[in-house]
Enzyme design. Structure first.
Site, PDB file in Angstrom:
ATOM      1  N   ALA A   1      19.685 -16.623  49.032  1.00 19.91           N
ATOM      2  CA  ALA A   1      18.259 -16.928  48.859  1.00 19.91           C
ATOM      3  C   ALA A   1      17.473 -15.904  49.651  1.00 19.91           C
ATOM      4  CB  ALA A   1      17.940 -18.336  49.356  1.00 19.91           C
ATOM      5  N   CYS A   2      16.334 -15.501  49.121  1.00 20.21           N
ATOM      6  CA  CYS A   2      15.468 -14.567  49.837  1.00 20.21           C
ATOM      7  C   CYS A   2      14.040 -15.119  49.823  1.00 20.21           C
ATOM      8  CB  CYS A   2      15.542 -13.170  49.236  1.00 20.21           C
ATOM      9  SG  CYS A   2      14.770 -12.991  47.613  1.00 20.21           S
TER      10      CYS A   2
END
Length: 105
Positions: free
Chosen positions: A8-9
């Site tokens: 996830a970013c």
């Protein structure tokens, strides 16, 4: 070796999927079993199931964002890493994980 990962970013777009692709490619080249869940802007994809958890040697989590459902990895070694390092240093990351797990045997 069986590797699970969640990427996830902050924006939940490109880097989430670039990291997943880099991990999948490198792990498969090494003959490892791998499953990567993405938690991107469109939600959770390729969700890790209870069956996936069985026999997992390690879980790799990106640390740039809060990962949903971290409690499901209880009892499995967890490595927290920056998403950029997964993308740019995938081989080195897996080398370190393998060395660490082998030293625990």
């Amino acid at each position: 070796m069986k590797i699970l990962a969640v990427t996830a970013c902050p924006t939940g777009i490109a880097h989430t999927y670039m990291a997943a692709e880099a991990l999948e490619k490198e792990a498969k080249e090494r003959g490892f079993e791998v499953k990567v869940e993405t938690q991107g802007s469109i939600g959770i994809e390729n969700e890790i199931t209870k069956d996936d958890l069985e026999g997992a040697d390690v879980v790799i989590l990106t640390k740039d964002m809060a990962i949903k459902g971290k409690d499901r990895f209880k009892g499995i070694p967890v490595v927290n890493v920056a998403i950029g390092d997964i993308i740019k240093k995938t081989g080195l990351l897996l080398d370190k994980i393998v060395d660490h797990l082998n030293s625990k045997k």
